[in-house]
Every structure is written in structure tokens, then in C-alpha cells.
Design an enzyme around this catalytic site. Structure first.
Site, PDB file in Angstrom:
ATOM      1  CE  LYS A  94       6.592 -17.358   7.772  1.00 22.18           C
ATOM      2  NZ  LYS A  94       6.550 -16.228   7.348  1.00 22.18           N
ATOM      3  CB  VAL A 197      -0.763  -7.490 -12.136  1.00 20.77           C
ATOM      4  CG1 VAL A 197       0.305  -6.635 -12.384  1.00 20.77           C
ATOM      5  CG2 VAL A 197      -1.609  -8.198 -13.179  1.00 20.77           C
ATOM      6  CB  VAL A 200       1.878  -7.182  -3.717  1.00 23.27           C
ATOM      7  CG1 VAL A 200       2.849  -6.042  -3.519  1.00 23.27           C
ATOM      8  CG2 VAL A 200       1.608  -7.879  -2.137  1.00 23.27           C
ATOM      9  CE1 TYR A 202      -5.433  -2.597 -10.553  1.00 27.25           C
ATOM     10  CE2 TYR A 202      -5.745  -2.438  -8.185  1.00 27.25           C
ATOM     11  CZ  TYR A 202      -6.030  -1.954  -9.719  1.00 27.25           C
ATOM     12  OH  TYR A 202      -6.959  -0.975 -10.019  1.00 27.25           O
TER      13      TYR A 202
END
Ligand code: NAD
Length: 360
Positions: A94, A197, A200, A202
Site C-alpha cells: 500500500k 447504496v 457498490v 446500488y
């Protein structure tokens, strides 16, 4: 070019950094200061045993360099675990860029970051994360090939957005935990409460609706909830109430730490399966869920679709191979649930064990 490399021990003398790295199973921690562009960046490489360390680049404000190091290390280790449980030929790393109060020249900053990535010779591959945009990655990619998300990856005709993959993986992981915990092979008639929502949440709501589930949704964005109400007949609930809904499955898809001392005793669902990162406020909340007989799909496993997307793009995997990796999420969640039941342990602990076994 006045670029200065600091060694970890000098930069964080107050931490017993080498012991800390060893304890966390780390291989490398790199620092880069570039006075011209203003870049202050860290790249943590947890493991390259399974392949190059792929992980996003965070560009956020940190209160201290120590906080940035801790974040980079925590996230890099999480990436190793995620890749390992999903069977990806990747390690975990990372990057964090400490966001300055004022950004003088954003392209110059990301070009300097790209050079930092390039100097690691491919042991670390960068990608999007909080605060970075595809256009930043495009700039970094001018100076290094080790970039997994950029505007035109030339794969699968997609636009570089991992969210649809994350939604697919979350859906399959949800099916796996439902199969194990509720002994159901389909989702018809199941009641699912989705917290958030967005990108992702939704598409996940759409897939659940198409599979015959009834939906409750909550989001601070009222347009997002209205769309789910209109398209899927979802019932809209206040964000602070969604965890209390009388339902079968709670799906956290917005923020971290929503499973905590306050919310867990109020949860009605028997299954928790959502894409949000760091859902458990603390590890001990996994045990708390287990004590209440609430089955929990460990977040870093169920939301691995985003990493699978980046790997697919970067490694030029075929659609079939990407689909197989998404299926690995189903298998991993099912295996974790089975083993957790057999060993009478919380699923978050078993997920870590599984990852560690696969990293050996
Ligand atoms: P997003 O920002 O598109 O969606 C999050 C939704 O939650 C938004 O609609 C937002 O309005 C809502 N929200 C945010 N704060 C809220 C609050 N305080 N109250 C109510 N609603 C709130 O993000 P996303 O890409 O859908 O990601 C959702 C979660 O999944 C995040 O935790 C993210 O880290 C994790 N995740 C995403 C991916 C990915 O591929 N996008 C991959 C792995 C993990």
C-alpha cells in the site's frame, strides 16, 4: 532532481520500527521525500511471496507521519491477506501520500510518486484508493508501468471502475454465507437491509432484487435511496435505523466501524454480508456477533472483487479467469464459515488464519 530517501529507522526513531515490522510479518517499508513537488510518501510492502505487492495509493491528510506509517502497514497487510484468500498471484502493499494543506501542482506530485513506484522495480504495483483519481494514476503511469488502475487499461472495455466487480464478489459471498447459515441455495423472499447504496451498494441492490430478495435501503444521499425505491421497490429507512430493521441479512456498504458495541445488540438480522471496509469497530466484535449467533462474512474476503478487478487489468487475465477469482470469494466465505463452526471460532479470526496459511 532533489529527491531524498529516508530510511525507516531514521524517520520513525520513536517507534521500535524493526521489531514492529517483524511482528507484523513485513518485508519492506519505503519513504520518499521530494522537496520540489512537495511529495511525502510511504510505500509499505507486506509480502511478495505470492507475487508483486498490489495495493492502492491513499492521498489523505494524516495528523502525523506515524499515523501514516501505521495506516500504510495496516492496509498493506490487509492486501496480502485479501489476495491470499482469493488465490490471486499477488502480494500485498500500500502507498500513502501525506496530503499537504495546499497542493501546488498535483500532476508534479503524482509524477514524483510514479518515480518512487518505478524505483521499487515492480515489487509494488499501485492503484486507486481514497483520495486518488484515475487521472492521478494516468500521470504516475507516464513514468512507470507498475500501475494497475488508469483510464485506459485496454482490458474488457471497462472504464477502470472496480465497483461492479466488488458488487459481484459481494453478491457471491452473500450467497455463500446464506447457503451455510440459512441453508438456502437461493435468495427468493429473503429480506436484505443495505446500508449505503453507492457505487457498490446500488449494483448489489440490483442483483439482490433480480434474485427475488426484498430490500430496505439507507443512505445520506436521498437520490440514491429514491432510485432504489423506484427501481426495486425498496423501502427507505433512516441511516441510523437500518441496522435495527427486522430482516434476514444486513449488508453494510457505506462506512467502516458500523458493527460496534452500540449497534450489534440491536441487530435483528441473522447474517451480515456487505462490501464496506473495516466493518468491525474492533476485532472483539467478531466474537460478539458469534455469541449472538449472527453469521458475519469477513469484509476483506467478501469485498475482494475490487482487487480482482485490478489484478485482471494489470495481469491481463481473461474474463474467464476473473470470473474464477470471483468464484473463489464464494468458496473462501463458505470454507471460513464451515471452519468457524467446526472450531467454534468467530469468522474474522478464521479468515485471518486462512490467509496466513496461504501466505506460508
Ligand atoms: P460510495 O462512496 O460510492 O458509496 C457509499 C455510499 O454510502 C454513498 O452513497 C454515500 O452517500 C453513503 N454514505 C457515506 N457516508 C454516509 C453516512 N454517514 N450516512 C449514510 N450514508 C453514507 O463507495 P463504494 O465504492 O460503494 O464503497 C462502499 C464501501 O465499500 C466503502 O467502505 C469502501 O471502502 C468499500 N469497498 C469498495 C470497493 C469498490 O470497489 N468501490 C472495494 C472494496 C471495498
Amino acid at each position: 532532481m532533489a529527491t531524498l530517501e529516508l530510511d525507516a529507522a531514521t524517520a520513525v526513531a520513536s517507534l521500535d520500527i524493526f521489531d514492529h515490522l517483524r511482528d507484523e510479518g513485513f518485508g519492506e517499508l519505503h519513504f520518499r521525500v521530494d522537496p520540489i513537488s512537495g511529495l511525502n510518501a510511504i510505500i509499505a510492502i507486506h509480502s511478495t511471496k505470492r507475487g508483486p505487492a498490489l495495493g492502492g495509493c491513499r492521498f489523505v491528510h494524516y495528523d502525523s507521519s506515524q499515523a501514516a506509517i501505521t495506516d500504510a502497514m495496516r492496509l498493506a497487510k490487509g492486501m496480502s491477506y485479501k489476495a491470499a484468500v482469493c488465490g490471486l498471484p499477488l502480494g500485498g502493499g500500500k502507498a500513502v501520500i501525506l496530503k499537504p494543506a495546499k497542493i501546488a501542482d498535483r500532476p508534479a506530485l503524482f509524477r514524483a510518486f510514479g518515480r518512487f513506484v518505478q524505483d521499487l522495480g515492480g515489487r509494488y504495483i499501485t492503484a486507486l484508493d481514497s483520495g486518488t483519481q484515475l487521472t492521478d494514476m494516468d500521470i504516475a503511469a507516464e513514468v512507470t508501468p507498475y500501475v494497475a488502475s488508469k483510464t485506459h487499461m485496454g482490458q474488457n472495455n471497462d472504464d477502470g471502475d472496480p465497483a461492479p466487480y466488488t458488487a459481484k464478489g459481494t453478491f457471491r459471498g452473500l450467497e455463500a454465507i446464506v447457503k451455510h447459515s440459512l441453508k438456502r441455495s437461493d435468495l427468493k423472499g429473503l429480506r436484505v437491509a443495505i446500508q449505503g447504496v453507492g457505487a457498490v451498494g446500488y449494483p448489489l441492490a440490483k442483483a439482490l432484487h433480480e434474485a427475488g430478495a426484498s430490500l430496505w435501503v439507507a443512505d445520506v444521499n436521498t437520490e440514491a435511496t429514491a432510485r432504489c425505491e423506484k427501481e426495486f421497490g425498496a423501502k427507505v429507512v433512516d441511516f441510523h435505523e437500518i441496522h435495527r430493521v427486522d430482516c434476514d441479512i444486513l449488508s453494510p456498504c457505506a462506512l467502516g466501524a458500523t458493527l460496534n458495541d452500540h449497534t450489534i445488540p440491536e441487530i435483528q438480522a441473522k447474517v451480515i454480508a456487505g462490501c464496506a471496509n473495516n466493518q468491525l469497530a474492533e476485532d472483539r466484535h467478531g466474537q460478539m456477533l458469534k455469541d449472538l449467533k449472527i453469521a458475519y462474512a469477513p469484509d476483506f474476503v467478501i469485498n475482494a472483487g475490487g482487487l480482482i478487478h485490478a489484478a485482471t487489468q494489470y495481469l491481463h487475465h481473461s474474463d474467464a479467469k476473473a470470473a474464477q477469482h470471483i468464484e473463489n470469494i464464494y468458496d473462501a466465505i463458505y470454507t471460513i464459515c464451515e471452519r468457524a463452526e467446526r472450531l467454534n471460532q468467530p469468522t474474522n479470526i478464521i479468515a485471518n488464519q486462512l490467509a496466513e496459511e496461504r501466505l506460508k
